[in-house]
Design an enzyme around this catalytic site. Sequence first.
Site, PDB file in Angstrom:
ATOM      1  N   PHE A 206       0.841  -1.194   0.000  1.00 47.17           N
ATOM      2  CA  PHE A 206       0.000   0.000   0.000  1.00 47.17           C
ATOM      3  C   PHE A 206       0.868   1.233   0.000  1.00 47.17           C
ATOM      4  CE2 PHE A 206      -1.934   3.454   2.505  1.00 47.17           C
ATOM      5  CZ  PHE A 206      -3.090   3.689   1.768  1.00 47.17           C
ATOM      6  N   LEU A 229       4.170  -0.899   3.595  1.00 43.05           N
ATOM      7  CA  LEU A 229       3.480   0.380   3.683  1.00 43.05           C
ATOM      8  C   LEU A 229       4.430   1.533   3.382  1.00 43.05           C
ATOM      9  CD1 LEU A 229       1.610  -0.242   7.071  1.00 43.05           C
ATOM     10  CD2 LEU A 229       0.627  -0.429   4.778  1.00 43.05           C
ATOM     11  N   GLU A 230       4.074   2.349   2.401  1.00 45.82           N
ATOM     12  CA  GLU A 230       4.750   3.630   2.213  1.00 45.82           C
ATOM     13  C   GLU A 230       3.704   4.709   2.434  1.00 45.82           C
ATOM     14  OE1 GLU A 230       6.438   6.754  -0.957  1.00 45.82           O
ATOM     15  OE2 GLU A 230       6.606   4.656  -1.579  1.00 45.82           O
ATOM     16  N   LEU A 231       3.862   5.448   3.523  1.00 42.59           N
ATOM     17  CA  LEU A 231       2.800   6.353   3.962  1.00 42.59           C
ATOM     18  C   LEU A 231       3.254   7.811   3.821  1.00 42.59           C
ATOM     19  CD1 LEU A 231       1.761   4.179   7.035  1.00 42.59           C
ATOM     20  CD2 LEU A 231       0.940   4.048   4.674  1.00 42.59           C
TER      21      LEU A 231
END
Length: 460
Positions: A206, A229-231
């Site tokens: 995501f 996750l790269e947020l």
Amino acid sequence: MTATLQCISPIDGAVFAERPAASPDQASAAVARARVAQTAWAARPLAERVALVRAGIAALDAMSDEMVPELARMMGRPIRYGGEMGGVKERALHMADIAETALAPRIIESSPAFERRIARRPHGVVFVIAPWNYPYLTAINTVAPALIAGNAVILKHASQTLLAGERMVRAFAAAGIPEDVFQNLFLNHQTTEALIAARAFDFVNFTGSVGGGRAIERAAAGTFTPVGLELGGKDPGYVRADADPVAAADGLIDGAMFNSGQCCCGIERIYVHESRFDAFVERAVQIVSGYRLGDPLDPDATHGPMAHARFAAVVRAQQADAIARGARPLIDPELFPADDGGAWLAPQVYVDVDHTMTIMREESFGPVIGVMPVRDDDEAVALMNDSDFGLTAAIFTGDAEAAAAIGDRLETGTVFMNRCDYLDPALVWTGCKDTGRGAALSTLGYDALTRPKSYHLRKT
């Protein structure tokens, strides 16, 4: 009644594209087909999978002339920048080039008595949830190596760039990748979370907001499904006393303002040694004052609207907070008459900022930057680390040894010297703190998209 997903063009607020969202049963059936197809796909020789992914990239590149104006209409990026295929090819083809080495077994012993090795095996079905800001670049980071490694891929794209996933799948299918191996699904949030909770996938990647990442983690809780996750980000730049302030401004302001600031690793706050501060700010104002906010379909426009009015509203609120707390804007708003109080947002540079202001602490994701003077490296490091995020940090200096030493002290995934806002596919793309977890690109990207399997074979 079937729900419909819509892409609202930020240019004029009209519906540019719409697609029916898959029902839970339709989505589950698609994942089931992917699972069946994945076994045969993984059984193909690695060289064949690599060749087909290369062909898919070539087929996608052939669509570039159509993709560029389509992106302008979907999310506002000016056509003068030519789309994303340069970076897409760089990343995907690098991952293709290193696949044989990265996926090779790690031989521990090969003797008359024992064969001991560690192999890499595909997870199975990989779910890629891609964002709108760089819809092809961000997706390809996982799609290309996942397919090369022998996984099937289900791609869900953001509604703001509704057509991007459809194009990718069409190109890869035309190149010969089986249709069930790489599928694009139009999904709402509820169906997405239900599929993850039902353990439909073997790996979930995501890219998006911190809130979105939390939703993905909640959905995956208890399933033991690995998640990458790269947020969010609030990437800092630092200009040391020995740096050329004009060259530093050229690099950092472009890193802050390109794509209307809507870059995962864009520069969001800048710290400048006090001896270089005035010269840096003078050059920053000169650069930004020369921008043109206009129709992204016009080749002369350097900036278009932000992708959605609600994204611009976040930036406007941060600017209001900063001004209320004493920040000073330096760019004349009359230079940008297209600013309409909605999605069309003028770029701005602020001084007299500090870390009590949201503009220096919370993700902006817009064409705005705050610039602070600092006394020395220690103050710069303290301020750069004073953040909930850690994706990249850029240091402008003539001293590589000093840059490395400062980088060792920074809480970040990537340290740049004399550049910013770039992904080197040979290096791992990762973050820390609220920016997320996991690894993309490089050999470590293949490790994330496969599972280790040990062989201990006693021959005598």
